[in-house]
Design an enzyme around this catalytic site. Structure first.
Site, short mmCIF file in Angstrom:
data_model
loop_
_atom_site.label_atom_id
_atom_site.label_comp_id
_atom_site.label_asym_id
_atom_site.label_seq_id
_atom_site.Cartn_x
_atom_site.Cartn_y
_atom_site.Cartn_z
N ALA A 125 0.74 -1.19 -0.17
CA ALA A 125 0.01 0.05 0.11
C ALA A 125 0.97 1.17 0.13
O ALA A 125 0.35 2.32 0.13
CB ALA A 125 -1.07 0.02 1.08
N HIS A 159 -1.41 6.66 4.32
CA HIS A 159 0.04 6.36 4.79
C HIS A 159 0.96 7.62 4.35
O HIS A 159 1.07 8.04 3.31
CB HIS A 159 0.71 5.22 3.87
CG HIS A 159 -0.29 4.10 3.87
ND1 HIS A 159 -0.38 3.12 5.09
CD2 HIS A 159 -1.06 3.41 3.07
CE1 HIS A 159 -1.14 2.34 4.91
NE2 HIS A 159 -1.66 2.49 3.46
N ASN A 186 1.69 -3.88 7.87
CA ASN A 186 2.84 -4.43 6.89
C ASN A 186 3.59 -3.20 6.30
O ASN A 186 4.76 -3.69 5.94
CB ASN A 186 2.07 -5.39 5.94
CG ASN A 186 1.23 -6.61 6.55
OD1 ASN A 186 2.25 -7.30 7.31
ND2 ASN A 186 0.30 -6.68 6.28
#
Length: 263
Positions: free
Chosen positions: A120, A215, A185
């Site tokens: 991601a 993020h 992750n």
């Protein structure tokens, strides 16, 4: 025919299997435990295997893990032992130094590789280029809507829909991956690309105003600086997972088979 085995058939595994079959030119096997409740969801175009012997008989060119940290422990060494690359979705499992060393040893013994996708995240090319720079500092912030953290909010005694942001963790990437292996992750991948699990700073925030799974990365060193923010839509089947993760795995598989590779 390009032969791909996918460990797990949750949101990521299903999306990846569907995408590969739509591409054409792929034979897909789904690896499940015997008696798994997911077995009935595997389509007729996929082969289902339940043990290392059946996986070996399928003769995959690459194995993809999409089932969580425990699947990395259960299937990682055996998959690498086939002499084919293993592409990990659950990179957070590698915060365990012993497991990471065992996987590397298995890959080296079999003459193959362990692949870690960008998932991601974006900007890993910059982090890899800057990893040897002096005074390197890397900070990662995760901001997801409350739906992604409903179970954790209940466990901690918060309302499921907080009016203000709630900080779940301020610490290192190792702490983040150990506490939330299914959700962090990205932090583990960033740590492995850069300055390691203990020096990578991580903040995990539940944000009712978040537009998606967000993020943020801040990198600073003698070479310069990088600041970026990625806003991913959650998977329709699992709000904890960004929808783009399965596409990142698909991209990594296509790169594996490609004559021209982007590094």
């Amino acid at each position: 025919m390009r032969r791909v085995a996918i460990i797990g058939h949750g949101a990521i595994g299903r999306e990846l299997a569907t995408a590969l079959l739509r591409r054409g030119g792929y034979a897909v096997a789904v690896v499940l435990r015997p008696g798994s409740s997911r077995a009935g969801q595997v389509g007729p175009d996929c082969v289902t295997v339940h043990d290392p012997a059946a996986l070996a008989a399928f003769r995959p060119a690459i194995v993809v893990e999409a089932a969580g940290a425990q699947a990395v422990r259960e299937w990682g060494p055996a998959s690498l032992g086939l002499g084919v690359p293993l592409l990990l979705s659950s990179v957070g499992a590698l915060h365990d130094d012993g497991l990471r060393a065992a996987l590397v040893e298995a890959a080296e013994a079999a003459g193959t590789r362990l692949y870690l996708p960008s998932g991601a995240l974006a900007g890993l090319d910059y982090v890899l280029a800057a990893r040897a720079a002096g005074d390197l500092r890397i900070r990662y912030e995760s901001r997801k809507p409350p739906a992604a953290w409903a179970d954790e909010l209940r466990r901690l005694g918060h309302v499921e829909r907080p009016a203000r942001p709630v900080t779940l963790l301020e610490g290192s990437a190792r702490e983040a991956a150990a506490r939330y292996p299914a959700n962090l992750n990205v932090a583990a991948t960033l740590a492995l690309a850069g300055i390691g699990f203990d020096r990578t700073e991580v903040s995990v925030v539940v944000d009712p105003e978040a537009r998606g799974n967000t993020h943020g990365i801040a990198v600073a060193s003698e070479l310069g600086s990088l600041e970026l923010s990625v806003v991913n839509r959650p998977s329709p089947d699992n709000p904890k997972t960004s929808w783009i993760v399965s596409r990142s795995l698909l991209s990594a598989i296509e790169q594996h088979f490609s004559t021209v590779q982007l590094l």
